[in-house]
Every structure is written in structure tokens, then in C-alpha cells.
Scaffold this motif. Structure first.
Motif, PDB file in Angstrom:
ATOM      1  N   GLN A 130       0.834  -1.202   0.000  1.00  0.00           N
ATOM      2  CA  GLN A 130       0.000   0.000   0.000  1.00  0.00           C
ATOM      3  C   GLN A 130       0.871   1.255   0.000  1.00  0.00           C
ATOM      4  OE1 GLN A 130      -3.393   0.053  -0.299  1.00  0.00           O
ATOM      5  NE2 GLN A 130      -3.015   2.231  -0.567  1.00  0.00           N
ATOM      6  N   ASP A 134       1.059   4.268  -2.879  1.00  0.00           N
ATOM      7  CA  ASP A 134       0.838   5.684  -2.543  1.00  0.00           C
ATOM      8  C   ASP A 134       2.062   6.527  -2.899  1.00  0.00           C
ATOM      9  OD1 ASP A 134      -1.608   4.934  -1.629  1.00  0.00           O
ATOM     10  OD2 ASP A 134      -1.074   4.930   0.505  1.00  0.00           O
ATOM     11  N   PHE A 138       2.277   9.686  -5.466  1.00  0.00           N
ATOM     12  CA  PHE A 138       2.776  10.963  -4.944  1.00  0.00           C
ATOM     13  C   PHE A 138       3.919  11.494  -5.812  1.00  0.00           C
ATOM     14  CE2 PHE A 138       5.987  13.045  -2.167  1.00  0.00           C
ATOM     15  CZ  PHE A 138       5.254  14.162  -1.798  1.00  0.00           C
ATOM     16  N   PHE A 424       5.049  12.543   3.486  1.00  0.00           N
ATOM     17  CA  PHE A 424       3.705  12.266   2.958  1.00  0.00           C
ATOM     18  C   PHE A 424       3.172  10.943   3.524  1.00  0.00           C
ATOM     19  CE2 PHE A 424       1.510   9.759  -0.380  1.00  0.00           C
ATOM     20  CZ  PHE A 424       0.319  10.476  -0.451  1.00  0.00           C
ATOM     21  N   LEU A 425       4.031   9.903   3.544  1.00  0.00           N
ATOM     22  CA  LEU A 425       3.584   8.583   4.030  1.00  0.00           C
ATOM     23  C   LEU A 425       3.312   8.615   5.534  1.00  0.00           C
ATOM     24  CD1 LEU A 425       5.890   6.096   2.058  1.00  0.00           C
ATOM     25  CD2 LEU A 425       3.503   6.599   1.628  1.00  0.00           C
ATOM     26  N   GLU A 427       2.190  11.161   7.258  1.00  0.00           N
ATOM     27  CA  GLU A 427       0.878  11.811   7.432  1.00  0.00           C
ATOM     28  C   GLU A 427      -0.246  10.850   7.051  1.00  0.00           C
ATOM     29  OE1 GLU A 427      -0.023  14.712   8.788  1.00  0.00           O
ATOM     30  OE2 GLU A 427       2.088  14.749   9.379  1.00  0.00           O
ATOM     31  N   LYS A 428      -0.063  10.194   5.909  1.00  0.00           N
ATOM     32  CA  LYS A 428      -1.114   9.301   5.409  1.00  0.00           C
ATOM     33  C   LYS A 428      -1.275   8.087   6.321  1.00  0.00           C
ATOM     34  CE  LYS A 428      -3.433   7.927   1.436  1.00  0.00           C
ATOM     35  NZ  LYS A 428      -3.475   7.365   0.159  1.00  0.00           N
ATOM     36  N   LYS A 430      -1.384   7.943   9.403  1.00  0.00           N
ATOM     37  CA  LYS A 430      -2.283   8.193  10.540  1.00  0.00           C
ATOM     38  C   LYS A 430      -3.707   7.763  10.225  1.00  0.00           C
ATOM     39  CE  LYS A 430       0.533  11.996  12.230  1.00  0.00           C
ATOM     40  NZ  LYS A 430       0.733  13.446  12.207  1.00  0.00           N
ATOM     41  N   SER A 431      -4.053   7.754   8.921  1.00  0.00           N
ATOM     42  CA  SER A 431      -5.438   7.394   8.548  1.00  0.00           C
ATOM     43  C   SER A 431      -5.586   5.898   8.257  1.00  0.00           C
ATOM     44  CB  SER A 431      -5.870   8.203   7.321  1.00  0.00           C
ATOM     45  OG  SER A 431      -4.999   7.886   6.247  1.00  0.00           O
ATOM     46  N   GLN A 437      -0.903   0.171  10.223  1.00  0.00           N
ATOM     47  CA  GLN A 437      -0.343   1.531  10.172  1.00  0.00           C
ATOM     48  C   GLN A 437       1.125   1.567  10.594  1.00  0.00           C
ATOM     49  OE1 GLN A 437      -1.489   4.406  13.232  1.00  0.00           O
ATOM     50  NE2 GLN A 437      -2.965   2.876  13.954  1.00  0.00           N
ATOM     51  N   TYR A 440       3.309   0.501   7.727  1.00  0.00           N
ATOM     52  CA  TYR A 440       3.122   1.536   6.704  1.00  0.00           C
ATOM     53  C   TYR A 440       4.040   2.718   7.006  1.00  0.00           C
ATOM     54  CZ  TYR A 440       0.578   4.646   3.502  1.00  0.00           C
ATOM     55  OH  TYR A 440       0.227   5.489   2.471  1.00  0.00           O
ATOM     56  N   ARG A 441       4.035   3.122   8.280  1.00  0.00           N
ATOM     57  CA  ARG A 441       4.886   4.249   8.662  1.00  0.00           C
ATOM     58  C   ARG A 441       6.366   3.868   8.637  1.00  0.00           C
ATOM     59  NH1 ARG A 441       2.469   7.316  13.843  1.00  0.00           N
ATOM     60  NH2 ARG A 441       0.303   7.507  13.213  1.00  0.00           N
TER      61      ARG A 441
END
Length: 549
Positions: A130, A134, A138, A424-425, A427-428, A430-431, A437, A440-441
């Protein structure tokens, strides 16, 4: 559990099996990190060189990630797949081989903590996928800057920022203009489809001696050959060139041929037949009035004699690849049989045929061609080692020139694009719902390895500089990165450090996909079979040593 003297048979309970899987994953991660650590100091303008020694006693000095990994012998299977990605990167885009290894090693390293926290690899893989999707969106939409292909200054600036990290960086202006000229020469635009085949039509010829400043792109082709006969002309202006792929020698009978000679005149007749055959072949060549003949095979003494009488210079045993380049440069067609020669097969675009001596050897130049679609890059330098490293660096520059001419989109270099994507990743992330997550981070955290390594290689203060860079990006300074020379913050737009978007996309995709691939492995089974005492063949289970090798 082991039977006395028999092959080791591994008895696994449910619990041990899972342990074994985790252990292998951690082994793979440490192998990936080990390869990345070898290469890490080779990133950026202040990169260190590695000296490699091969079994034959030859040495290679380079900071090109791919060249280093090609020479290293690795036993561990995960290490081998890491080396494979550098090769893939080199074949696909020709640049970013060091970055892709460093990034893939870091992607694996940040996954280690999640495996120890008993998070299933599938969860980590899904989050990585994912994050990659993204990041690609971006880069294409927010970071990509379109470049005007006709603006030579801008093109040179991009190639220069690629060459700046290499040994050839001191001659960056020269190297960039050589790479750009060569790429523009071999560009073929057919009905809107652009093709730049550097491998086949931009040949690099290395001649030791003189200085690097004397290197140049020839408007034509150069081959390491001399004319076959000392009296043949060695300089011809506006030559008519014929290219052949057949021998200019008498074709002897096959091994089964028997000739019975009854009287002494028979032998003379056989020699006359040979002469007639050669005369016929040469007449067919002379009929199209060429000045120069290149052939991939041999030329007999008799053929040389006939060609010399007709005032034709001949060059024999030219490589097939060189013949194809000469064909592209002077507009000739390679002919397989002399009786098929036609006027339209003769190349007339060349302005000069010349034999020159460089160092100890003679070289044949076909230059001053009108619109040549092939070229030779003549590299000069102090020694073989310097020339080899210069050629490796120049290949990267050629690929960058090719990439930006085929896809003229750029992103800022110097770690700026990694930092912007990481921001960017984060920030994203967090959702993102649930456990995903964190992995992802972690991808965002892994991307920071590029600017961090650049600072380390300059000897800068890593933590302070990286924190300042994060702050810049948090306030919208997307083009801020690390000045590779000093290790301080700089705006890449002002510094003029740009990279082709295609290289960056390939780097991210390859690094993340490799990390995913290695995380999916939960066991390594050796394929070697061992005989049991009863004669049954059993597969030898992997021992700890075999996995570690």
C-alpha cells in the motif's frame, strides 16, 4: 533428532516449526543488511571507492554499486537476491544501483521489530504494498517536474548531477556533454516511437594514453583495425563503403572431396580455377566502384592484389557489432554474397575514411558522417584502471541521458524526494486502520536512510541535520535536501541537482518488492538428497549451519 550415522531427520512440533520460520526471516534480514552495509559508503559525491581483487590477481577500483556486487561471492540465498536487484536496476535504468541496495536493506531492517512483536509477515507485506502504491502516485503527481528536451543546458545539468557522485565527477562537464551527444546521435524517431539503443550503437573504445580531457564522441565509428595491404590508401575523403559478411577467399571443397591428378597440367588447372573464382568475386565488388571494403571474414592474398589494383582499401575480420554500427553510420547495407551487391547497398554518408595510430595500435576511423545513427565514444586516460572506471561512470551517464530523453520528467535529488515521500507517508499513515499503520509508517522511516547516508558520508552531524531537514519538509519545503559535498541542508532547485523520475520509480519498486519477497520466505530447504542406511533417499533438512552459509 538424529539416527546413528544416518542422514539428519528433523522432527518438528507445531511450535518449533513457527520458530524456524521466524528464525529464517531474521536470517534473511541480517543477510540483506550485511549486503547494504558493504555498499552504503558508496552513496553520494563524497563516496568512498572499493578495491576488489579477482582470483586472477586483477584489481577493480570503483564506487559503482553494481560493479562491486558483481565481483563479490555470496553464499547466502537472500544475499544473492539482493545482488540480483542491483543487476536488474542496472539493466532497466542504468543508474541508482547503490540506492536500491541501501533502500532494500533498510526496508528489511525496519520489518525486524514487527516480526519480533509477532506481527504476521502478510500484514507487513500488505502495508508495504500500500505504501509503495501511494509513494508512486505521490511522485508522479506532486514531485515530478516536466523537462524541455530541447533545452541543452537543463539536460546537461541533470546528467552532471548523476556524474557528480562518481570518479569522473571532476570532468563532469565533459562527461555530461559526451553522454548527451551520444544519446542524441543514436536517437531514432520512427512515427512518434523514440528508441535510443545505447548498448548496440554507442560503443566505448578505451585507448590508454593522453588525458581524459581528450575524450570525445566521434561523428561516426572507429574500429581497432588496419588495412590488409601496406600499399592500400589510408585516407579517403567521401568514401564509397561496401560491407560484406562473406569471405573473400577461395572456397575449398568439404572434407569428403577427392581430386585425382593424372598429369602435371591438372594441378596448374586447379590453381587457375582458384584464381578465376577469386577474380570473379573481386570483379563483382569492383563493379559497384567502392573505395573501402569491410568484411567480417578473411581476405586472401589474391583478393588483396585485385582490390589494390582497383584502388580499393580493404579491412578484414571486423566484428559483427562493429559492422552493424558502420552500416548505421554511413547508410550501407551488410551484404552476404558478392553477387547480390547493388548500388543502393553502398554507403555514401561518410565524409572521411582514415587509418590513424593511437599509442601502439592502428585504428580505422569512418567519421564526418551525415546524420549518423551510431557513434563511438573515444576514451583516453592514464591507465587501464582509470579507463575502466571512467567507462563504468560514463555508462551511467549515458543511461541517464537516455532516460530523460525518453521520459523527460525529473524529481529533486540529494535525498529531497525521499524526505518528501517519507513526510507524505507518515501523514497518510495516521489514517490507516489497525495494525497495518505501523509497518506503513516504517516504510517512511526506511526512506530516510538515503539522506542519512548522504550526511554520514560527508562526515556531517546526522541527527541535527536530519531533524532540521524534517522541519523544512514539514513546513512545505519539498525540494530541500542534503548538499552531498558539505553535508548541509540546501534547496535542490538552487543547487541544480535533479534525477530522472523513471530511475526513482524503479528504485522504489525494486527495493520494496525485494523486501516483500524476502519477508515471504519462512524456510530454506536444501535440495541435496542424502542416502539413508535402508537405501531410501530422504531430503536433508536444513541445519542451522546450512542456513547461515
Amino acid at each position: 533428532m538424529y539416527g546413528g550415522g544416518a542422514a539428519p531427520i528433523l522432527v518438528l512440533s507445531q511450535n518449533t516449526k513457527r520458530e524456524s520460520g521466524r528464525k529464517v526471516q531474521l536470517e534473511n534480514i541480517s543477510a540483506g543488511k550485511a549486503i547494504a552495509d558493504v555498499i552504503r559508503t558508496c552513496l553520494g559525491p563524497q563516496a568512498m571507492l572499493k578495491m576488489l581483487m579477482d582470483p586472477m590477481g586483477g584489481i577493480v577500483m570503483t564506487n559503482d554499486g553494481n560493479a562491486i556486487l558483481r565481483e563479490i561471492t555470496v553464499q547466502h540465498p537472500a544475499g544473492k537476491s539482493m545482488i540480483e536487484i542491483a543487476r536488474t536496476q542496472d539493466e532497466e535504468v542504468g543508474d541508482g544501483t547503490t540506492s536500491v541496495i541501501v533502500l532494500a536493506g533498510e526496508m528489511l531492517a525496519v520489518a525486524e521489530q514487527f516480526l519480533e512483536q509477532q506481527i504476521h509477515p502478510t500484514v507487513i507485506i500488505r502495508a508495504y504494498r500500500q505504501a509503495l502504491e501511494d509513494a508512486v502516485v505521490f511522485l508522479q503527481n506532486r514531485m515530478g517536474v516536466v523537462l524541455d528536451v530541447n533545452d541543452r543546458g537543463k539536460l546537461l545539468g541533470v546528467i552532471k548531477s548523476c556524474v557528480g557522485t562518481k570518479f569522473i565527477g571532476r570532468w563532469a562537464d565533459l562527461a555530461a556533454s559526451i553522454a548527451l551527444d551520444a544519446a542524441q546521435t543514436v536517437l531514432v524517431d520512427e512515427g512518434g516511437r523514440r528508441e535510443i539503443d545505447i548498448k548496440r550503437y554507442a560503443k566505448v573504445e578505451k585507448v590508454p594514453g593522453a588525458t581524459i580531457e581528450e575524450s570525445a564522441v566521434l561523428k561516426g565509428v572507429m574500429v581497432n583495425k588496419d588495412v590488409t595491404h601496406p600499399k592500400m590508401r589510408r585516407r579517403i575523403e567521401n568514401p564509397r563503403i561496401v560491407l560484406l559478411d562473406c569471405t573473400l577467399e577461395y572456397k575449398k571443397g568439404e572434407s569428403q572431396t577427392n581430386i585425382e591428378i593424372m598429369k602435371d597440367t591438372d594441378f596448374t588447372r586447379i590453381l587457375e580455377l582458384e584464381e578465376e573464382q577469386m577474380h570473379k568475386i573481386c570483379e563483382e565488388i569492383i563493379a559497384v566502384k567502392p573505395d573501402v571494403v569491410f568484411t567480417e571474414k578473411g581476405i586472401s592474398d589474391l583478393a588483396q592484389h585485385y582490390l589494390l589494383k582497383a584502388g580499393i582499401s580493404a579491412v578484414r575480420r571486423v566484428r559483427k557489432s562493429d559492422n552493424n554500427r558502420i552500416a548505421r553510420a554511413c547508410g550501407a547495407t551488410v551484404v552476404n554474397r558478392t553477387d547480390e551487391l547493388r548500388e543502393e547497398d553502398v554507403g555514401t554518408k561518410a565524409g572521411l575514411f582514415e587509418i590513424k595510430k593511437l599509442g601502439d595500435e592502428y585504428f580505422c576511423f569512418v567519421t564526418e558522417c551525415k546524420d549518423p545513427k551510431a557513434c563511438t565514444i573515444l576514451l583516453r586516460g592514464a591507465s587501464k584502471d582509470v579507463l575502466n572506471e571512467t567507462e563504468r561512470n560514463l555508462q551511467d551517464a549515458l543511461h541517464v541521458a537516455r532516460n530523460i530523453m525518453l521520459e523527460p520528467k525529473l524529481v529533486p535529488g540529494g535525498g529531497a524526494v525521499e524526505m518528501a515521500t517519507a513526510q507524505f507517508l507518515t501523514e497518510k499513515g495516521k489514517s490507516v486502520k489497525g495494525v497495518s499503520q505501523w509497518p506503513y509508517r516504517a516504510v517512511a522511516q526506511a526512506l530516510e536512510i538515503i539522506p542519512r547516508t548522504l550526511i554520514q558520508n560527508c562526515g556531517g552531524n546526522t541527527i541535527r541535520t536530519l531533524t532540521a531537514l524534517r522541519a523544512k519538509h514539514a513546513t512545505g519545503g519539498l525540494t530541500w535536501g542534503i548538499n552531498g559535498e558539505t553535508g548541509e541542508l540546501a534547496d535542490m532547485k538552487d543547487l541544480g541537482v535533479w534525477e530522472p523520475l523513471s530511475v526513482k520509480l524503479q528504485t522504489y519498486k525494486t527495493a520494496v518488492e525485494t523486501a516483500i519477497l524476502l519477508l515471504r520466505i519462512d524456510d530454506i530447504v536444501s535440495g541435496s538428497k542424502k542416502k539413508d542406511r535402508d537405501g531410501e533417499t530422504k531430503s536433508a533438512a536444513p541445519t542451522e549451519e546450512s542456513v547461515k552459509e
